[in-house]
Motif scaffolding. Structure first.
Motif, mmCIF file in Angstrom:
data_model
loop_
_atom_site.group_PDB
_atom_site.id
_atom_site.type_symbol
_atom_site.label_atom_id
_atom_site.label_comp_id
_atom_site.label_asym_id
_atom_site.label_seq_id
_atom_site.Cartn_x
_atom_site.Cartn_y
_atom_site.Cartn_z
ATOM 1 N N ARG A 145 0.836 -1.198 0.000
ATOM 2 C CA ARG A 145 0.000 0.000 0.000
ATOM 3 C C ARG A 145 0.874 1.253 0.000
ATOM 4 N NH1 ARG A 145 -3.917 1.181 5.077
ATOM 5 N NH2 ARG A 145 -1.864 1.340 6.067
ATOM 6 N N PHE A 146 0.597 2.163 -0.947
ATOM 7 C CA PHE A 146 1.352 3.398 -1.054
ATOM 8 C C PHE A 146 0.427 4.598 -0.916
ATOM 9 C CE2 PHE A 146 3.683 0.419 -3.896
ATOM 10 C CZ PHE A 146 4.840 0.317 -3.155
ATOM 11 N N ARG A 147 0.929 5.655 -0.281
ATOM 12 C CA ARG A 147 0.202 6.915 -0.270
ATOM 13 C C ARG A 147 0.285 7.557 -1.651
ATOM 14 N NH1 ARG A 147 2.517 9.191 5.311
ATOM 15 N NH2 ARG A 147 4.039 10.110 3.881
ATOM 16 N N LYS A 148 -0.832 8.088 -2.107
ATOM 17 C CA LYS A 148 -0.860 8.701 -3.432
ATOM 18 C C LYS A 148 0.025 9.940 -3.508
ATOM 19 C CE LYS A 148 -4.001 10.553 -6.935
ATOM 20 N NZ LYS A 148 -5.419 10.837 -7.289
ATOM 21 N N ALA A 149 0.059 10.713 -2.437
ATOM 22 C CA ALA A 149 0.753 12.004 -2.466
ATOM 23 C C ALA A 149 2.252 11.874 -2.697
ATOM 24 C CB ALA A 149 0.492 12.758 -1.165
ATOM 25 N N ASP A 150 2.879 10.889 -2.017
ATOM 26 C CA ASP A 150 4.340 10.828 -2.075
ATOM 27 C C ASP A 150 4.900 9.424 -2.287
ATOM 28 O OD1 ASP A 150 3.677 9.733 0.351
ATOM 29 O OD2 ASP A 150 4.726 11.206 1.569
ATOM 30 N N GLY A 151 4.022 8.425 -2.497
ATOM 31 C CA GLY A 151 4.497 7.070 -2.743
ATOM 32 C C GLY A 151 4.997 6.343 -1.507
ATOM 33 N N TYR A 152 4.714 6.887 -0.320
ATOM 34 C CA TYR A 152 5.167 6.293 0.939
ATOM 35 C C TYR A 152 4.485 4.944 1.166
ATOM 36 C CZ TYR A 152 5.884 5.890 6.024
ATOM 37 O OH TYR A 152 6.201 5.459 7.284
ATOM 38 N N MET A 153 5.290 3.897 1.397
ATOM 39 C CA MET A 153 4.720 2.590 1.713
ATOM 40 C C MET A 153 4.325 2.563 3.180
ATOM 41 S SD MET A 153 6.258 -1.256 1.302
ATOM 42 C CE MET A 153 5.340 -2.643 2.005
ATOM 43 N N SER A 154 3.056 2.234 3.442
ATOM 44 C CA SER A 154 2.536 2.366 4.806
ATOM 45 C C SER A 154 2.086 1.053 5.430
ATOM 46 C CB SER A 154 1.350 3.340 4.804
ATOM 47 O OG SER A 154 0.348 2.895 3.898
ATOM 48 N N THR A 155 2.245 -0.062 4.751
ATOM 49 C CA THR A 155 1.761 -1.338 5.277
ATOM 50 C C THR A 155 2.515 -1.743 6.541
ATOM 51 O OG1 THR A 155 1.454 -1.997 2.980
ATOM 52 C CG2 THR A 155 1.148 -3.700 4.658
ATOM 53 N N PRO A 156 1.802 -2.147 7.602
ATOM 54 C CA PRO A 156 2.483 -2.591 8.819
ATOM 55 C C PRO A 156 3.081 -3.983 8.670
ATOM 56 C CG PRO A 156 0.126 -2.836 9.066
ATOM 57 C CD PRO A 156 0.340 -2.133 7.752
ATOM 58 N N CYS A 157 3.853 -4.368 9.639
ATOM 59 C CA CYS A 157 4.479 -5.693 9.665
ATOM 60 C C CYS A 157 3.415 -6.781 9.805
ATOM 61 C CB CYS A 157 5.452 -5.762 10.840
ATOM 62 S SG CYS A 157 6.367 -7.304 10.962
ATOM 63 N N GLY A 158 3.613 -7.873 9.111
ATOM 64 C CA GLY A 158 2.676 -8.986 9.216
ATOM 65 C C GLY A 158 2.900 -9.810 10.470
ATOM 66 N N ALA A 159 1.862 -10.557 10.876
ATOM 67 C CA ALA A 159 1.975 -11.413 12.059
ATOM 68 C C ALA A 159 2.797 -12.665 11.770
ATOM 69 C CB ALA A 159 0.581 -11.814 12.545
ATOM 70 N N HIS A 160 2.905 -13.030 10.499
ATOM 71 C CA HIS A 160 3.625 -14.238 10.113
ATOM 72 C C HIS A 160 5.139 -14.029 10.202
ATOM 73 C CE1 HIS A 160 3.774 -11.717 6.557
ATOM 74 N NE2 HIS A 160 4.765 -12.468 6.097
ATOM 75 N N LYS A 161 5.887 -15.118 10.175
ATOM 76 C CA LYS A 161 7.337 -15.052 10.120
ATOM 77 C C LYS A 161 7.773 -15.224 8.676
ATOM 78 C CE LYS A 161 11.578 -17.074 11.995
ATOM 79 N NZ LYS A 161 12.147 -18.104 12.912
ATOM 80 N N PRO A 162 8.474 -14.262 8.100
ATOM 81 C CA PRO A 162 8.927 -14.408 6.709
ATOM 82 C C PRO A 162 9.757 -15.678 6.537
ATOM 83 C CG PRO A 162 9.274 -12.161 7.479
ATOM 84 C CD PRO A 162 8.878 -12.965 8.682
ATOM 85 N N ILE A 163 9.631 -16.309 5.391
ATOM 86 C CA ILE A 163 10.316 -17.581 5.164
ATOM 87 C C ILE A 163 11.830 -17.406 5.289
ATOM 88 C CG2 ILE A 163 8.493 -18.507 3.713
ATOM 89 C CD1 ILE A 163 10.197 -17.865 1.275
ATOM 90 N N HIS A 164 12.494 -18.464 5.697
ATOM 91 C CA HIS A 164 13.937 -18.467 5.883
ATOM 92 C C HIS A 164 14.625 -18.200 4.554
ATOM 93 C CE1 HIS A 164 17.961 -20.187 6.664
ATOM 94 N NE2 HIS A 164 17.730 -19.834 7.925
ATOM 95 N N PHE A 165 15.779 -17.563 4.620
ATOM 96 C CA PHE A 165 16.489 -17.224 3.382
ATOM 97 C C PHE A 165 16.917 -18.466 2.602
ATOM 98 C CE2 PHE A 165 19.782 -17.115 6.725
ATOM 99 C CZ PHE A 165 20.731 -17.994 6.212
ATOM 100 N N GLY A 166 17.111 -19.581 3.296
ATOM 101 C CA GLY A 166 17.444 -20.819 2.585
ATOM 102 C C GLY A 166 16.280 -21.308 1.746
ATOM 103 N N THR A 167 15.086 -21.260 2.325
ATOM 104 C CA THR A 167 13.879 -21.639 1.589
ATOM 105 C C THR A 167 13.647 -20.686 0.425
ATOM 106 O OG1 THR A 167 12.882 -22.497 3.617
ATOM 107 C CG2 THR A 167 11.392 -22.054 1.769
ATOM 108 N N PHE A 168 13.829 -19.395 0.682
ATOM 109 C CA PHE A 168 13.655 -18.412 -0.380
ATOM 110 C C PHE A 168 14.654 -18.647 -1.502
ATOM 111 C CE2 PHE A 168 14.473 -14.305 -2.410
ATOM 112 C CZ PHE A 168 13.185 -13.989 -2.820
ATOM 113 N N GLY A 169 15.884 -18.990 -1.158
ATOM 114 C CA GLY A 169 16.900 -19.261 -2.174
ATOM 115 C C GLY A 169 16.509 -20.399 -3.091
ATOM 116 N N ARG A 170 15.896 -21.430 -2.522
ATOM 117 C CA ARG A 170 15.439 -22.544 -3.364
ATOM 118 C C ARG A 170 14.310 -22.101 -4.290
ATOM 119 N NH1 ARG A 170 16.764 -25.107 1.479
ATOM 120 N NH2 ARG A 170 14.653 -25.002 2.349
#
Length: 300
Positions: A145-170
């Motif tokens: 989500r971005f603000r129209k006026a200046d392109g500022y990304m405003s989305t808060p942090c998700g409750a989930h844990k982002p996938i591990h970098f090893g999984t992402f690498g695969r």
């Protein structure tokens, strides 16, 4: 008979891609609201069995592209930090792996939300592909989500844990193979549609006017201009498939569009399940009644 065989060979020589043998593929590279990957296989089933170059002017998370895995394709997006991720993936996938690994480790060095906000603040100070990549995986529900006026990304942090970098690498390795026939471009959708030629397929998944006005800087998107571009492409013999929002609230709210008569020959309803965007807007409630149906419109 010889003439018929020569014509048949000429036609087949222009058929670069096929939908034959395409199977569902569920592994996402980017976490992205509105992602079509769960039903991309269904969308692809309405494409011609054989066709020339595949074009995707609104690439986003590349869901349909990834499932189709075309032999020859041009994929584009007007949002530079996003398309830069895809261009890096094609040029040197190790760069993409390093971007994510560095920020995943950075996020572990402190409280989760605080670290997320630091990365988001850095991105907002200077939009870049590396920070944006991590934010797509860590933001709430993949809501960008971005603000129209200046392109500022405003989305808060998700409750989930982002996938591990090893999984992402695969995942990067898998996607590198799936997009090996694709060239990526930073450009507006009109140019992508103009480049499509007779026998090509274009799949358009633009911002949805009735449900996504707060997303991706889509506040100023003009559907009428898109319809005009599609009409011109159809006249050149291009097959265009367009996803639009069809209904919300389990079918109670229809999303009407005024597109030119005879522009589309067929329409198919695609059930997209419950609205993650509405869940975000209503603070994570489980919304059994908020079922979204897409319209898949086909020019042929």
């Amino acid at each position: 008979m010889q003439l018929k065989l020569e014509i048949k060979e000429q036609i087949e020589s222009t058929e670069t891609n096929t939908t034959l043998g395409v199977q569902p593929y569920k592994t996402q590279l980017l976490k992205w609201i509105g992602n079509k990957q769960r039903f991309a296989h269904e969308i692809i089933s309405f494409f011609p069995k054989r066709f020339g170059t595949y074009h995707e002017p609104f690439l986003g998370s590349g869901a349909v592209l990834g499932v189709l895995s075309p032999n020859k394709a041009e994929a584009a997006d007007s949002f530079n930090p996003l398309i830069s991720i895809w261009q890096a993936l094609k040029k040197d996938p190790e760069i993409v792996k390093n971007w994510y690994r560095e920020r995943w480790l950075e996020a572990q060095d402190g409280e989760k939300v605080e670290q997320y906000e630091k990365i988001k603040a850095r991105y907002n100070q200077g939009a870049n592909a590396a920070d944006f990549l991590y934010l797509t995986r860590a933001a709430y529900g993949g809501v960008i989500r971005f603000r129209k006026a200046d392109g500022y990304m405003s989305t808060p942090c998700g409750a989930h844990k982002p996938i591990h970098f090893g999984t992402f690498g695969r995942r990067v390795d898998e996607w590198t193979q799936r997009v090996r026939g694709t060239e990526f471009f930073h450009r507006e959708y009109a140019e992508s549609l103009e480049r499509a030629r007779e026998g090509d397929v274009v799949y358009c998944d633009p911002p949805y006017s009735h449900s996504q006005a707060i997303l991706y800087g889509a506040q100023s998107f003009d559907q009428d201009d898109l319809f005009d571009c599609i009409e011109k492409a159809k006249a050149r013999g291009v097959f265009v498939a367009l996803s639009l929002d069809g209904s919300k609230k389990s079918g109670d709210t229809d999303c009407a569009y005024d597109f030119p008569p005879s522009l589309f020959e067929r329409e198919v309803a695609v059930n997209c399940g419950r609205s993650m965007l509405k869940r975000f807007q209503m603070e994570g409630q489980t919304l059994e009644g908020e079922v979204v149906t897409d319209r898949l419109l086909l020019t042929h």
